[in-house]
Scaffold this motif. Sequence first.
Motif: not given
Length: 249
Positions: A6-7, A36-46, A203-209, A218-225
């Motif tokens: 999930l990205i 891959v499941e892909t999504g964008l979390c956008l400002p509400a106006t968009l 369980i996603l990783y976030g922070g300067s990806m 993303l190759a880490i076993a428990d990193v799912d996106g």
Amino acid sequence: MSRKKLIVGNWKMNGLLAQVAEVGAIDKVAAAHPGVETGLCLPATLIHPARVSARSIFIGAQDCHMADSGAHTGCLSAAMLKEAGADSCIVGHSERRTDQHESDDDVAAKALAARRNDLNIILCVGESEAQRDAGHAEAVVSDQLLASLPDGAAAQWLSVAYEPIWAIGTGRTPTMEEVTRMHRSLRDALRSRIGDEADAMRILYGGSMNGANAADLLAIADVDGGLVGGASLTAEKFAPIIQAAAASG
Ligand code: PGA
């Protein structure tokens, strides 16, 4: 257990109508990577214009109120976001926990509101640099997760995003070993609460990806996106991350 990667892009307070063209470009990249499941979390106006133009990505909001309606000037309910075209909603992002003083209880209540209104949830947790330096990162983040997790959480509609606060927007990331340990400990914490359902929960990783480090993370076993801020703002920067997720199977 194989979990579909999930990205998710988080545009934060960026993007005017002119950037809906970029949503379209990202949608095309996602269409080429159906694994891959892909999504964008956008400002509400968009949300609405993006929903109308996108075919292959889901559209998310970045926050919702815990109430379905009422006297809350300037806030948006999950029902409003759903009606605008959102499929998902981030809750508990550290920028909101800090800027809007959101507590774990608030985050759990927001997650329940999102769920009541048929929005999928990306629940964020993460430690400060001081907490990591003190050696408490895993305990702090597991506690935060268990305190923010709504009752009855299920993998079909909730994913967790681990985002170390000090890695967000800084170009710094934890070591692969630190990410491995944290994600394992979060999966254990989930198992203590929801049993075997923890194995299906992403369980996603976030922070300067970014395009340069995504394959390793993303190759880490428990990193799912990944939950991606700056590098999700253009198709040019976001595409290598979606491609890395596709390649990581
Ligand atoms: P970043 O942000 O990728 O720009 O570090 C991630 C986030 O805050 O979700």
